[in-house]
Design an enzyme around this catalytic site. Structure first.
Site, mmCIF file in Angstrom:
data_model
loop_
_atom_site.group_PDB
_atom_site.id
_atom_site.type_symbol
_atom_site.label_atom_id
_atom_site.label_comp_id
_atom_site.label_asym_id
_atom_site.label_seq_id
_atom_site.Cartn_x
_atom_site.Cartn_y
_atom_site.Cartn_z
ATOM 1 N N ASP A 17 0.831 -1.207 0.000
ATOM 2 C CA ASP A 17 0.000 0.000 0.000
ATOM 3 C C ASP A 17 0.866 1.258 0.000
ATOM 4 O O ASP A 17 2.011 1.228 0.439
ATOM 5 C CB ASP A 17 -0.874 0.056 1.260
ATOM 6 C CG ASP A 17 -1.779 -1.151 1.384
ATOM 7 O OD1 ASP A 17 -2.155 -1.713 0.350
ATOM 8 O OD2 ASP A 17 -2.082 -1.507 2.541
HETATM 9 N N1 URA Z 1 -1.195 -6.052 3.904
HETATM 10 C C1 URA Z 1 -1.657 -4.794 3.935
HETATM 11 O O1 URA Z 1 -2.662 -4.526 4.573
HETATM 12 N N2 URA Z 1 -0.988 -3.840 3.260
HETATM 13 C C2 URA Z 1 0.148 -4.076 2.581
HETATM 14 O O2 URA Z 1 0.722 -3.158 1.985
HETATM 15 C C3 URA Z 1 0.619 -5.388 2.551
HETATM 16 C C4 URA Z 1 -0.077 -6.352 3.216
#
Ligand code: URA
Length: 240
Positions: free
Chosen positions: A103
């Protein structure tokens, strides 16, 4: 689409002139069909080009491990003009792309490559590649909440597979968790923690299979060693 002799020359087969001669001599096949016209247009990404029966490699395969900071999207372009992880890959001329995603507000390890086969292999839903995260979550995490994370949590897209979860520290009123999962669903760790009552405040991916952050600094990347690439390729996809 590009001219066949140009694509061949770029791949280092020979000069453009010499490539035209090879084509005229019937030494070149495109998708299994002998081509004798030098002007023929090909798609270097899609078409299978053989010279004297050997497939040409258009770009050497490259593999990088990036320590992504927060504030970059895992994409090769963004309509909203936000910074992408490719902005961090200075000096890399190959057309690489991220394997899986982190993310915008997650930091940590991300692989980038131009090897579509490896990217497919690594993001295959049924493989067993571990991903380890450190999540700073709100509040004190009870044994029951940890147990739920371990057993599986019901998200709107179904139950998560069993995970490993443990408390590795405390920061004031909040808890630092280590979570190891195999799946790669969208915002999975955040949704899992939220579901058990502990929203994520900060998230970092600290390991992908056997690849750890090591000495890598945030915002920096390193090429994978050949033995690391081979090891990744050998992680098996169950054939069910
Ligand atoms: N899980 C998440 O919630 N975000 C990420 O970036 C990777 C795994």
């Amino acid at each position: 689409m590009e001219r066949l002799q140009k694509v061949m020359a770029k791949a280092g087969i020979a000069s453009r002139r010499k490539c035209e001669e090879l084509i005229a001599a019937g030494e070149v096949r495109v998708n299994g069909v002998t081509v004798t016209e030098a002007g023929c247009k090909v798609n270097p990404q899609m078409d299978h080009i053989e010279v004297r029966g050997l497939k040409i490699e258009l770009e050497k395969k490259v593999y990088y491990l990036l320590y992504k900071p927060v504030g970059y999207i895992t994409s090769v372009g963004d309509p909203q003009q936000r910074k992408t992880v490719l902005d961090l890959m200075e000096g890399i001329s190959e057309r690489i792309y991220p394997v899986g995603r982190l993310d915008y507000d997650t930091s940590g390890l991300l692989l980038l490559t131009n090897d579509g086969d490896l990217a497919f292999h690594m993001t295959h839903p049924s493989h067993e590649m571990e991903k380890e995260y450190e999540a700073l979550v709100r509040g004190k995490v009870s044994k029951e909440a940890l147990e739920k994370l371990r057993k599986g949590v019901k998200l709107e897209d179904g139950w998560t597979a069993p995970a490993k979860a443990k408390v590795i520290g405390e920061k004031g009123p909040n808890t630092l968790l280590q979570l190891i999962i195999h799946e790669g669903r969208n915002r999975q760790v955040r949704r899992m923690c939220e579901t058990v009552g502990h929203p994520v405040l900060q998230l970092k991916r600290t390991r992908i299979a056997f690849l750890t952050i090591g000495h890598l600094k945030q915002g920096k990347f390193r090429p994978l060693l050949p033995e690391e690439v081979n090891k990744l390729k050998q992680i098996k996809i169950p054939l069910d």
